[in-house]
Design an enzyme around this catalytic site. Sequence first.
Site, PDB file in Angstrom:
ATOM      1  N   GLY A  22       1.216  -1.519   0.325  1.00 53.53           N
ATOM      2  CA  GLY A  22       0.675  -0.137  -0.195  1.00 53.53           C
ATOM      3  C   GLY A  22       0.559   1.087   0.091  1.00 53.53           C
ATOM      4  O   GLY A  22       1.927   1.134  -0.311  1.00 53.53           O
ATOM      5  N   ASP A  80      -4.357 -13.005   4.130  1.00 57.98           N
ATOM      6  CA  ASP A  80      -6.197 -11.972   4.041  1.00 57.98           C
ATOM      7  C   ASP A  80      -5.813 -11.432   6.152  1.00 57.98           C
ATOM      8  O   ASP A  80      -6.193 -12.461   6.633  1.00 57.98           O
ATOM      9  CB  ASP A  80      -7.089 -12.302   3.783  1.00 57.98           C
ATOM     10  CG  ASP A  80      -8.170 -11.821   3.855  1.00 57.98           C
ATOM     11  OD1 ASP A  80      -8.631 -10.265   5.091  1.00 57.98           O
ATOM     12  OD2 ASP A  80      -9.557 -12.823   4.374  1.00 57.98           O
ATOM     13  N   ILE A  81      -5.388 -10.602   6.291  1.00 55.39           N
ATOM     14  CA  ILE A  81      -5.364 -10.149   7.931  1.00 55.39           C
ATOM     15  C   ILE A  81      -7.410 -10.174   8.398  1.00 55.39           C
ATOM     16  O   ILE A  81      -7.043  -9.876   9.336  1.00 55.39           O
ATOM     17  CB  ILE A  81      -5.389  -8.532   8.122  1.00 55.39           C
ATOM     18  CG1 ILE A  81      -6.081  -7.800   7.478  1.00 55.39           C
ATOM     19  CG2 ILE A  81      -3.633  -8.622   7.235  1.00 55.39           C
ATOM     20  CD1 ILE A  81      -5.771  -6.124   8.069  1.00 55.39           C
ATOM     21  N   TYR A 120     -16.894   5.035   7.500  1.00 54.35           N
ATOM     22  CA  TYR A 120     -15.707   4.494   7.862  1.00 54.35           C
ATOM     23  C   TYR A 120     -15.184   5.425   8.951  1.00 54.35           C
ATOM     24  O   TYR A 120     -14.206   3.964   9.773  1.00 54.35           O
ATOM     25  CB  TYR A 120     -14.873   5.167   6.145  1.00 54.35           C
ATOM     26  CG  TYR A 120     -12.858   5.514   6.232  1.00 54.35           C
ATOM     27  CD1 TYR A 120     -12.591   4.288   6.234  1.00 54.35           C
ATOM     28  CD2 TYR A 120     -12.822   6.757   6.898  1.00 54.35           C
ATOM     29  CE1 TYR A 120     -10.963   4.691   6.169  1.00 54.35           C
ATOM     30  CE2 TYR A 120     -11.150   6.609   7.443  1.00 54.35           C
ATOM     31  CZ  TYR A 120     -10.383   5.711   6.590  1.00 54.35           C
ATOM     32  OH  TYR A 120      -8.713   5.383   7.091  1.00 54.35           O
ATOM     33  N   LYS A 178     -13.066   2.151  11.370  1.00 62.93           N
ATOM     34  CA  LYS A 178     -11.424   2.359  12.117  1.00 62.93           C
ATOM     35  C   LYS A 178     -11.867   2.237  14.001  1.00 62.93           C
ATOM     36  O   LYS A 178     -10.893   2.876  14.300  1.00 62.93           O
ATOM     37  CB  LYS A 178     -11.200   4.430  11.275  1.00 62.93           C
ATOM     38  CG  LYS A 178     -11.269   3.650   9.520  1.00 62.93           C
ATOM     39  CD  LYS A 178      -9.698   2.514   9.536  1.00 62.93           C
ATOM     40  CE  LYS A 178      -8.687   3.007   9.930  1.00 62.93           C
ATOM     41  NZ  LYS A 178      -7.295   2.211   9.856  1.00 62.93           N
ATOM     42  N   THR A 190      -7.282   6.631  11.728  1.00 65.62           N
ATOM     43  CA  THR A 190      -7.292   8.539  10.552  1.00 65.62           C
ATOM     44  C   THR A 190      -7.828   9.552  11.296  1.00 65.62           C
ATOM     45  O   THR A 190      -8.832   9.415  12.234  1.00 65.62           O
ATOM     46  CB  THR A 190      -8.248   8.077  10.583  1.00 65.62           C
ATOM     47  OG1 THR A 190      -9.071   8.245   9.277  1.00 65.62           O
ATOM     48  CG2 THR A 190      -9.483   7.132  10.467  1.00 65.62           C
ATOM     49  N   ASP A 191      -7.961  10.458  11.170  1.00 65.44           N
ATOM     50  CA  ASP A 191      -8.543  11.473  12.536  1.00 65.44           C
ATOM     51  C   ASP A 191     -10.172  11.688  11.691  1.00 65.44           C
ATOM     52  O   ASP A 191     -11.195  12.583  12.640  1.00 65.44           O
ATOM     53  CB  ASP A 191      -7.815  13.600  10.838  1.00 65.44           C
ATOM     54  CG  ASP A 191      -7.816  13.072   9.805  1.00 65.44           C
ATOM     55  OD1 ASP A 191      -8.092  11.693   8.733  1.00 65.44           O
ATOM     56  OD2 ASP A 191      -8.407  14.165   8.985  1.00 65.44           O
ATOM     57  N   ALA A 249      -5.730  -1.682   5.298  1.00 67.83           N
ATOM     58  CA  ALA A 249      -7.184  -0.805   5.646  1.00 67.83           C
ATOM     59  C   ALA A 249      -7.659  -1.328   4.493  1.00 67.83           C
ATOM     60  O   ALA A 249      -7.414  -1.217   3.357  1.00 67.83           O
ATOM     61  CB  ALA A 249      -6.571   0.466   5.518  1.00 67.83           C
TER      62      ALA A 249
HETATM   63  N1  LIG Z   1      -5.189   7.086   2.672  1.00 67.00           N
HETATM   64  C1  LIG Z   1      -4.473   8.457   3.769  1.00 67.00           C
HETATM   65  O1  LIG Z   1      -5.545   9.581   3.566  1.00 67.00           O
HETATM   66  C2  LIG Z   1      -5.642   8.190   4.963  1.00 67.00           C
HETATM   67  C3  LIG Z   1      -5.518   8.661   5.838  1.00 67.00           C
HETATM   68  C4  LIG Z   1      -5.878   8.604   6.990  1.00 67.00           C
HETATM   69  C5  LIG Z   1      -5.443   7.257   7.663  1.00 67.00           C
HETATM   70  N2  LIG Z   1      -5.212   6.100   7.104  1.00 67.00           N
HETATM   71  C6  LIG Z   1      -4.595   5.146   6.999  1.00 67.00           C
HETATM   72  O2  LIG Z   1      -3.440   4.560   7.198  1.00 67.00           O
HETATM   73  C7  LIG Z   1      -3.422   3.241   6.909  1.00 67.00           C
HETATM   74  C8  LIG Z   1      -2.210   3.383   5.743  1.00 67.00           C
HETATM   75  O3  LIG Z   1      -3.308   3.448   4.743  1.00 67.00           O
HETATM   76  P1  LIG Z   1      -2.766   3.707   2.602  1.00 67.00           P
HETATM   77  O4  LIG Z   1      -3.393   4.733   2.485  1.00 67.00           O
HETATM   78  O5  LIG Z   1      -1.463   3.519   2.830  1.00 67.00           O
HETATM   79  O6  LIG Z   1      -3.391   2.440   2.204  1.00 67.00           O
HETATM   80  P2  LIG Z   1      -3.301   1.326   0.885  1.00 67.00           P
HETATM   81  O7  LIG Z   1      -2.855   2.134   0.238  1.00 67.00           O
HETATM   82  O8  LIG Z   1      -4.863   1.075  -0.117  1.00 67.00           O
HETATM   83  O9  LIG Z   1      -2.982   0.222   1.741  1.00 67.00           O
HETATM   84  C9  LIG Z   1      -3.282  -0.983   1.870  1.00 67.00           C
HETATM   85  C10 LIG Z   1      -3.027  -2.151   1.133  1.00 67.00           C
HETATM   86  O10 LIG Z   1      -3.844  -3.204   2.454  1.00 67.00           O
HETATM   87  C11 LIG Z   1      -3.740  -4.011   1.451  1.00 67.00           C
HETATM   88  N3  LIG Z   1      -4.974  -5.050   2.258  1.00 67.00           N
HETATM   89  C12 LIG Z   1      -6.406  -4.283   2.264  1.00 67.00           C
HETATM   90  N4  LIG Z   1      -7.059  -5.393   2.827  1.00 67.00           N
HETATM   91  C13 LIG Z   1      -6.523  -6.480   2.825  1.00 67.00           C
HETATM   92  C14 LIG Z   1      -6.858  -7.751   3.646  1.00 67.00           C
HETATM   93  N5  LIG Z   1      -8.513  -8.459   3.756  1.00 67.00           N
HETATM   94  N6  LIG Z   1      -5.633  -8.335   4.130  1.00 67.00           N
HETATM   95  C15 LIG Z   1      -4.031  -7.866   3.392  1.00 67.00           C
HETATM   96  N7  LIG Z   1      -3.545  -7.425   3.092  1.00 67.00           N
HETATM   97  C16 LIG Z   1      -5.332  -6.344   2.622  1.00 67.00           C
HETATM   98  C17 LIG Z   1      -3.704  -3.158  -0.071  1.00 67.00           C
HETATM   99  O11 LIG Z   1      -4.021  -4.599  -0.672  1.00 67.00           O
HETATM  100  P3  LIG Z   1      -5.608  -3.978  -2.051  1.00 67.00           P
HETATM  101  O12 LIG Z   1      -4.810  -3.310  -3.067  1.00 67.00           O
HETATM  102  O13 LIG Z   1      -5.057  -5.385  -2.726  1.00 67.00           O
HETATM  103  O14 LIG Z   1      -6.936  -4.231  -1.446  1.00 67.00           O
HETATM  104  C18 LIG Z   1      -3.231  -2.429   0.253  1.00 67.00           C
HETATM  105  O15 LIG Z   1      -2.222  -2.690  -0.245  1.00 67.00           O
HETATM  106  C19 LIG Z   1      -4.706   2.622   7.128  1.00 67.00           C
HETATM  107  O16 LIG Z   1      -4.880   2.387   7.741  1.00 67.00           O
HETATM  108  C20 LIG Z   1      -5.722   3.830   6.512  1.00 67.00           C
HETATM  109  O17 LIG Z   1      -6.528   4.324   7.479  1.00 67.00           O
HETATM  110  C21 LIG Z   1      -5.085   6.644   5.431  1.00 67.00           C
END
Ligand SMILES: NC(=O)c1ccc[n+]([C@@H]2O[C@H](COP(=O)([O-])OP(=O)(O)OC[C@H]3O[C@@H](n4cnc5c(N)ncnc54)[C@H](OP(=O)(O)O)[C@@H]3O)[C@@H](O)[C@H]2O)c1
Length: 288
Positions: free
Chosen positions: A10, A35-36, A126, A130, A102-103, A59
């Site tokens: 991710g 798969d988590i 969402y 979370k 997350t915020d 996530a």
């Molecule tokens: N993005 C933001 O702006 C943001 C803001 C606040 C907080 N966050 C938090 O920061 C963290 C990282 O976010 P990110 O944006 O880096 O996420 P991301 O790019 O969507 O990456 C999530 C990764 O988790 C994998 N995944 C999803 N479901 C899974 C499962 N059941 N088992 C194993 N792997 C799985 C996804 O694979 P697939 O692609 O195959 O689904 C993807 O590789 C998360 O906790 C998110 O809630 C993100």
Amino acid sequence: MKILILGAKGNLGQQLVSAFQNGNETIAWDREEIDIADKTLISKKIKEIKPAIIINAAAFNAVDKCEEPDGLEIAKKINSLAPGYLAQAALAVKATLVHFSTDYVFDGKRRAGYKEDGEPKPINKYGETKRAGEEEIIRLSGRGLKWYLIRTSKLFGSKGESGASKQSFFDLMLKLAKEKDQLEIVNEELSCFTYTKDLAMAVRKLVDGNFGYGIYHLVNPGPATWYQAAVELFKQAGVSVKVVPVKSDKFSRPAKRPKYSILLNTKFEPLRDWQEALKEYLNNLGNL
Ligand SMILES: NC(=O)c1ccc[n+]([C@@H]2O[C@H](COP(=O)([O-])OP(=O)(O)OC[C@H]3O[C@@H](n4cnc5c(N)ncnc54)[C@H](OP(=O)(O)O)[C@@H]3O)[C@@H](O)[C@H]2O)c1
């Protein structure tokens, strides 16, 4: 030290792999490896490899899809239940669990922002999923779980390898600026843009350092609306496009967004300002 990173393909996950590689044995898993949401498999595999630290960056982040029944079902499994499975598995092998939130767990009514002990009150599905995941981890704290719960917001940086990883807002704006003469951008939803590389490095420092377990707010400081961030982006990148500020309700989106979800980092050293981080990101993209 043996470190297991989940969601390793991710946006944040891939930066965590880089940040933790040096001096550690890192095991980087994404959906192909595990798969988590599979409780039995999580317990079995973690017992087999016995990591000292488990970092979960996996996530379900599709905020609007969480408002639909199918999306919500997936979000509940990945965002709410899986952190509990990971916490139990971590406890069983005495590993430290690092998890991200997350915020959007806050309602966004506090203009001054939210400290780590602010009261969560999500206003969309969402955020609810979370928050439920946070509660699963906090619940096990009384049983001796070693945990860091890191809340962050508006991530940007290189796109993760995984197909579903979201393109960051800045990448999307640069793409749209090539296609259109004028962009309407929401001048609300004040929160902190955060560079995934800076966040990953801060997490490494947090985990390596002598910091107490608990909740941390890690963001690049200096809150900005989407509009303000786009103006800064185009200025730094030298892109000429007309940018028009609009209100949130100009675009109909299924999920409500908090108006002010500024995360205040009062427990860890401050990260650099987001404008500086953006400069580095653009330099790396070759845009300057
Ligand atoms: N993005 C933001 O702006 C943001 C803001 C606040 C907080 N966050 C938090 O920061 C963290 C990282 O976010 P990110 O944006 O880096 O996420 P991301 O790019 O969507 O990456 C999530 C990764 O988790 C994998 N995944 C999803 N479901 C899974 C499962 N059941 N088992 C194993 N792997 C799985 C996804 O694979 P697939 O692609 O195959 O689904 C993807 O590789 C998360 O906790 C998110 O809630 C993100």
